[in-house]
Write an enzyme that holds these catalytic residues in place. Structure first.
Site, short mmCIF file in Angstrom:
data_model
loop_
_atom_site.label_atom_id
_atom_site.label_comp_id
_atom_site.label_asym_id
_atom_site.label_seq_id
_atom_site.Cartn_x
_atom_site.Cartn_y
_atom_site.Cartn_z
CB CYS A 39 1.54 -3.52 1.20
SG CYS A 39 1.69 -2.19 -0.01
CG ASP A 41 3.89 -3.21 -2.44
OD1 ASP A 41 4.70 -3.96 -1.87
OD2 ASP A 41 2.84 -3.60 -2.95
CB CYS A 64 0.93 -6.12 -5.30
SG CYS A 64 -0.07 -4.66 -5.56
CB CYS A 108 -2.32 -0.92 -5.68
SG CYS A 108 -2.57 -2.34 -4.58
#
Ligand code: FES
Length: 140
Positions: A39, A41, A64, A108
């Site tokens: 992603c 991130d 996120c 995450c």
């Protein structure tokens, strides 16, 4: 009610909206920064380590809500642990402490584990003697 609120439980939302330990540590003993290929991130964790124990942990996350909640929870969980204990830290601890994450958001929490391990490796590289259990604050 938005999708965000149906996707995340109350604990995740609390750590997302009121993140603990956000920021940098001045004169940090170890810093780790990692990125998620999936992603894009980015997460950075800074550690203050005293006598083989994590005295303080802070994070900066560009990502996120789940990544922010995961870094907030991870920094809460690892404070007070010895280096050896922190080296065996896993993302599952973060997921459990958050009361679960949606399957698509598990990566995450992996980012939090990787950022922590990168910060510990940075510290160990600068302080190689700290990697031995006796000096890392582990007692029998
Ligand atoms: Fe990639 Fe959350 S979506 S870290």
């Amino acid at each position: 009610m938005s999708d965000t609120y149906t996707l995340y439980n109350e604990t995740v939302m609390d750590h997302f909206l009121n993140p603990r330990n956000m920021g940098d540590i001045k004169d940090a003993d170890g810093v780790g920064e990692v990125g998620a290929a999936a992603c894009g991130d980015i997460m950075k964790i800074s550690l203050k380590i005293k006598e083989g124990r994590i005295e303080d942990a802070r994070f900066k996350t560009f990502g996120c809500g789940s990544a922010i909640a995961s870094s907030s929870m991870a920094t809460e969980l690892i404070k007070g642990r010895t280096i050896q204990e922190a080296l065996s830290f896993t993302n599952q601890e973060v997921v459990d402490a958050l009361g679960g994450l949606p399957p698509v958001k598990i990566h995450c929490s992996v980012l939090a584990e990787e950022a922590l391990k990168a910060a510990l490796e940075d510290f160990i590289k600068k302080n190689p003697e700290s990697a031995t259990p006796a000096r890392a604050g582990v007692t029998a």
